[in-house]
Design a protein around this motif. Structure first.
Motif, PDB file in Angstrom:
ATOM      1  N   ARG A 466       0.833  -1.210   0.000  1.00 39.00           N
ATOM      2  CA  ARG A 466       0.000   0.000   0.000  1.00 39.00           C
ATOM      3  C   ARG A 466       0.866   1.259   0.000  1.00 39.00           C
ATOM      4  O   ARG A 466       0.589   2.222  -0.715  1.00 39.00           O
ATOM      5  CB  ARG A 466      -0.904   0.002   1.231  1.00 39.00           C
ATOM      6  CG  ARG A 466      -2.120  -0.903   1.114  1.00 39.00           C
ATOM      7  CD  ARG A 466      -3.191  -0.511   2.112  1.00 39.00           C
ATOM      8  NE  ARG A 466      -4.380  -1.350   1.953  1.00 39.00           N
ATOM      9  CZ  ARG A 466      -4.663  -2.386   2.736  1.00 39.00           C
ATOM     10  NH1 ARG A 466      -3.850  -2.701   3.720  1.00 39.00           N
ATOM     11  NH2 ARG A 466      -5.744  -3.106   2.523  1.00 39.00           N
ATOM     12  N   GLY A 469       3.002   1.342  -3.310  1.00 39.30           N
ATOM     13  CA  GLY A 469       2.170   1.516  -4.499  1.00 39.30           C
ATOM     14  C   GLY A 469       1.294   2.745  -4.453  1.00 39.30           C
ATOM     15  O   GLY A 469       0.580   3.033  -5.428  1.00 39.30           O
ATOM     16  N   ARG A 484      -1.665  -2.245  -8.033  1.00 38.24           N
ATOM     17  CA  ARG A 484      -1.508  -2.293  -6.577  1.00 38.24           C
ATOM     18  C   ARG A 484      -2.503  -3.285  -5.956  1.00 38.24           C
ATOM     19  O   ARG A 484      -2.147  -4.061  -5.068  1.00 38.24           O
ATOM     20  CB  ARG A 484      -1.706  -0.901  -5.999  1.00 38.24           C
ATOM     21  CG  ARG A 484      -1.477  -0.811  -4.491  1.00 38.24           C
ATOM     22  CD  ARG A 484      -1.280   0.631  -4.060  1.00 38.24           C
ATOM     23  NE  ARG A 484      -2.455   1.423  -4.355  1.00 38.24           N
ATOM     24  CZ  ARG A 484      -3.489   1.583  -3.516  1.00 38.24           C
ATOM     25  NH1 ARG A 484      -3.469   0.984  -2.338  1.00 38.24           N
ATOM     26  NH2 ARG A 484      -4.520   2.328  -3.844  1.00 38.24           N
ATOM     27  N   LEU A 778       6.121  -3.638  -8.139  1.00 38.84           N
ATOM     28  CA  LEU A 778       5.714  -3.520  -6.745  1.00 38.84           C
ATOM     29  C   LEU A 778       6.219  -4.702  -5.912  1.00 38.84           C
ATOM     30  O   LEU A 778       6.714  -4.527  -4.793  1.00 38.84           O
ATOM     31  CB  LEU A 778       4.189  -3.428  -6.648  1.00 38.84           C
ATOM     32  CG  LEU A 778       3.568  -2.043  -6.837  1.00 38.84           C
ATOM     33  CD1 LEU A 778       2.056  -2.131  -6.779  1.00 38.84           C
ATOM     34  CD2 LEU A 778       4.077  -1.085  -5.771  1.00 38.84           C
TER      35      LEU A 778
END
Length: 853
Positions: A466, A469, A484, A778
């Protein structure tokens, strides 16, 4: 069981691509391990054969019985034997020939003016033995040296230095000696003995330049007459040898030489590679486990249907393990073949980069064949065990579910367990680093820290993704937001995928931080201990190099620009029965040029029977000023010395200091390792350095450096080590990259319908590709950040543990630029890993994807 096997075979045939990443991970890890073992076996066998050929004519070696070994050195220093002993040896029945072997340090200068070798392996010089059977070197071209100044050198050294027969060059002994090359030699049929350099001189020159006094030799080589065995020859020689001198068989001498190479180079080199093989296999474990976990999750409905049709848990579990076994065995056998190919390639590559890999066939022992295959199978099956058990627990009712996508999250039990492990790791580490310094405790804490990172991965992945991203929503809009959310969908999967990269980045970061700390320590040591302006040294480490002329410091001291010049020589002696290195120098000049800390007693009155000791060594030995200690030198002489000074610091000055006058009666080949120079007031650094360089030219042109330059060059070996580490760890990063790519590919397979719907509602191919790539980035970012944090922590642990376990003060340093580069490489690896899965996702047929169940 037969049904399970048939089912597994059918599944493997139908879904070969699913296991491509697992196959490659096992293949690469096993290939690296097998290549390391085969190369080690081949090198040992080749050196054994080479030494055997080189010394085949030597049936016995006469040498000093005792050796003085200092801490950190595997090979001791033996006192010389008298060359007059040759006559007594020749009169022994069964002796066909005997010759003295005089050995010392001698470094040749190449055609370009640079010294040859010196970076680790020894640079040797000695007398050329006329008897070809007793001489380990065989004349290949030219002739033997006949007059002073003529030499024979090994062919490998001639090639590296671009030297030919008839060339005139300089031999540092350490005093520069102009020599003419009259012959080239081989060693055991090879151009040289690894990167060891050898210069053969006349016996008169060898005695003049390589020994303290004429009539001394390192050993006496003996050849037996017909019908006399080596052991029989030794038995006949032993009664005529004086006390303290022994005879050993030629075979034992060759074995000791091979063992010396093994202990000093091969064992360390092989262990170094095995550690990285272990890292690669550890990274592969994460990738393999993740692949089977995803495959099991994707086959939830399939396994549930099997359970509903009557399959037992054991059969479903066995089916998954059979698949893992098939992949493991196939990949391990392929990896074994690949490892043999790697070893064969290194056999060709080593000579090309200047390391003569002895010729001969590859040696593949049973252990080198069985161990890599066994490790590969165990790693693969161990990684697949939990997913297989999970597959067996699939409930029959799961067949009614719409989807089999793995959306597992992080449990509270995992969070509690991981937190407990982290707390335990912190406590053990702090105890091993700060409370009671212990490398074992620190190492245990480091392992627990790694385990806690792995357990807490799924817990931390949600928050980390979190945060990492967050900017994607603003920068990439809906595409970034979807990437994400996809990474957040299965915290376990994200953590396991990132875990492989995390381990690789952590090890890279660990070595990067430790190397930076070593450099900072060296800089701190020089800045704190070295009060001079200029350092004169030879660019060498290990056993190489010939050192500096002991006359250089006196010549520099006579310059009007110089206030003080002190040379630091090295001696060896037993201090109260324990081998110790001695610093041989002028104690008063040493105190003016080096910061020795608090000095108790006086350095001015050491004379020929006084010694100065560091405070830490004095405490360890129970010594104080005025006490006496007994020194046994390499010539066998025993003398009592009085402790006349105890000083605080030993980093550059060493732990024991005696005068040159005290060392002179016991010395062998005399050389300094460093000359420290302080200028007169008002003399600029450039002016003083230029004056010192002119004098240094007369003594073989050693390197003249400022204090900062000396600190950087002293840490030069660290950069070489770090370069090798990065090259080897590239394999671990490659395996992690394959793991990310494989996970994304499998994830796309299970999200086929979802991707088709996204395309149907207007997402373009480029947006779909970008979504998959950003998801990969990510995951890689999470692994990279975790690896940097873990590697930085472990680097701190290693530095602090080393500090507590040694007398030296280690400085902890974090190199921000280097770690930033590591972070960028990790992110780039993520972007690269996402390319192929992104292309596959973009090529999906929209209608077929929507119709997929």
């Amino acid at each position: 069981m037969n049904a399970s096997v048939r089912l597994s075979v059918s599944s493997l045939r139908a879904h070969k691509r699913r296991f491509a990443g697992t196959f490659l991970a096992v293949f690469l890890g096993v290939a690296f391990l097998a290549g390391t073992l085969v190369m080690g076996d081949t090198l040992r066998a080749s050196f054994d054969t080479m030494f055997g050929r080189a010394t085949s004519g030597t049936d016995a070696v006469v040498r000093s019985a005792d050796a003085i070994t200092t801490p950190g050195e595997s090979e001791g220093v033996r006192r010389p034997v008298a060359t007059d002993l040759v006559r007594a040896v020749e009169r022994v029945p069964g002796v066909a020939a005997a010759a003295p072997s005089i050995q010392g340090a001698g470094q040749l200068v190449g055609a370009n003016g640079d010294p040859i070798g010196g970076q680790g392996p020894p640079t040797l010089a000695g007398n050329w033995i006329a008897d070809p059977e007793l001489n380990a070197y065989q004349l290949a071209e030219g002739r033997a040296p006949a007059t002073s100044g003529e030499v024979v050198i090994d062919r490998g050294t001639a090639e590296r230095g671009d030297l030919r027969i008839g060339d005139t060059t300089t031999l540092r002994t350490p005093d520069p000696l102009e020599v003419t090359i009259v012959g080239l030699a081989t060693f055991g049929g090879e151009d040289g003995m690894a990167q060891v350099t050898f210069t053969g001189m006349t016996r008169a020159d060898a005695e003049k330049y390589l020994t303290a006094r004429p009539g001394e030799a390192a050993t006496i080589q003996v050849r037996a007459g017909p019908g006399v065995s080596q052991q029989e020859l030794v038995d006949r020689l032993t009664p005529v040898l004086p006390e303290g001198v022994e005879a050993i068989t030629g075979q034992k001498s060759a074995e000791e030489n091979t063992e010396m190479i093994s202990s000093q180079f091969l064992t360390v080199f092989t262990l170094f590679l095995l550690v990285f093989s272990g890292v690669a296999l550890l990274v592969a474990t994460f990738s393999i486990h993740n692949t089977f976990a995803i495959v099991v999750a994707q086959r939830t409905r399939e396994n549930a249907l099997l359970r509903a049709l009557g399959a037992s848990r054991r059969q479903v579990t066995a089916s998954t393990l059979v698949e893992a076994t098939a992949v493991a065995v196939t990949a391990s056998l392929a990896g074994l073949a690949g490892g043999i190919g790697i070893a064969a390639g290194l056999q060709i590559l080593f000579p090309a980069i200047g390391f003569p890999f002895p010729e001969g066939d590859l040696v593949v022992s049973a252990l080198s064949m069985l161990l890599p295959v066994a490790v590969g199978v165990v790693v693969c099956l161990g990684s697949a065990l939990l997913p297989a058990v999970r597959a067996g627990r699939t409930a029959p009712m799961a067949a009614l579910r719409e989807t089999a996508v793995d959306t597992s999250g992080a449990s509270r039990v995992r969070a509690v367990t991981g937190t407990g492990l982290a707390a335990l790791a912190f406590g053990v580490t702090i105890s091993g680093v700060l409370v009671s310094p212990s490398l074992w405790l620190a190492g245990t804490g480091a392992v627990l820290a790694l385990a806690s990172f792995v357990v807490l991965g799924p817990v931390a992945s949600t928050t980390a993704v979190r945060v990492l991203g967050g900017p994607l929503d603003r920068l990439r809009g809906v595409t970034g937001g979807l990437a994400r959310r996809n990474a957040l969908r299965s915290p376990k999967r994200t953590a396991a995928t990132a875990g492989a990269l995390m381990i690789g980045v952590a090890v890279v970061s660990l070595f990067t931080v430790f190397a930076a700390s070593l450099k900072a320590t060296m800089d701190q040591t020089v800045s704190r201990s070295f009060a001079g302006d200029i350092a004169v040294s030879t660019p060498a480490f290990g056993a190489g190099g010939s050192g500096l002329s002991p006359r250089l410091a006196g010549a520099v001291a006579r310059l009007p620009e110089v206030d003080t010049a002190v040379g630091l020589g090295r001696g060896v002696a037993e201090v109260d029965g324990k081998g110790r290195a001695l610093t041989v120098t002028d104690p008063l000049a040493l105190a003016r040029t080096f910061d020795l800390g608090t000095v108790k007693g006086s350095l001015s009155g050491l004379g020929t029977d006084g010694i100065a000791v560091t405070e830490s060594e004095a405490d360890q030995q129970g010594l104080k000023t005025g006490d006496t200690t007994r020194l046994t030198f390499t010539d066998g002489e025993k003398e009592t010395f009085t402790v006349r000074a105890v000083y605080g610091r030993s980093e550059l000055a060493g732990e024991y200091v005696i005068t040159r006058a005290a060392w002179e009666p016991h010395r062998t080949q005399d050389a300094d390792t460093l000359v420290a120079v302080s200028f007169e007031d008002g003399v600029s650094a450039d002016t003083g350095k230029a004056a010192v360089e002119k004098v240094a030219e007369r003594y073989g042109s050693p390197e003249v450096q400022t204090r900062d330059e000396y600190a950087r060059s002293s840490a030069g070996g660290i950069d070489m080590m770090l370069t090798l580490v990065y090259a080897l760890l590239a394999l671990a990063v490659l395996i992690a990259l394959l793991g990310i790519a494989n996970t994304l590919t499998l994830a796309i397979h299970e999200r086929t319908r979802e991707l088709g719907l996204l395309r149907a509602v207007g997402q373009t191919r480029s947006q779909l590709r970008a979504m998959v790539r950003w998801e990969s980035v990510l995951v890689a970012a999470f692994g990279t950040v975790g690896g940097l944090a873990l590697g930085g922590f472990l680097g701190w642990v290693l530095v602090k543990a080393s500090d507590g376990a040694s007398d030296s003060d280690f400085a902890f340093a974090v190199p921000p630029l280097n770690l930033a580069i590591v972070a960028l490489v990790g992110l780039a690896a993520g972007a690269l890993a996402g390319l192929r899965p992104a292309r596959r996702a973009a090529r999906l047929d929209v209608l077929r994807a929507i119709a997929t169940e």
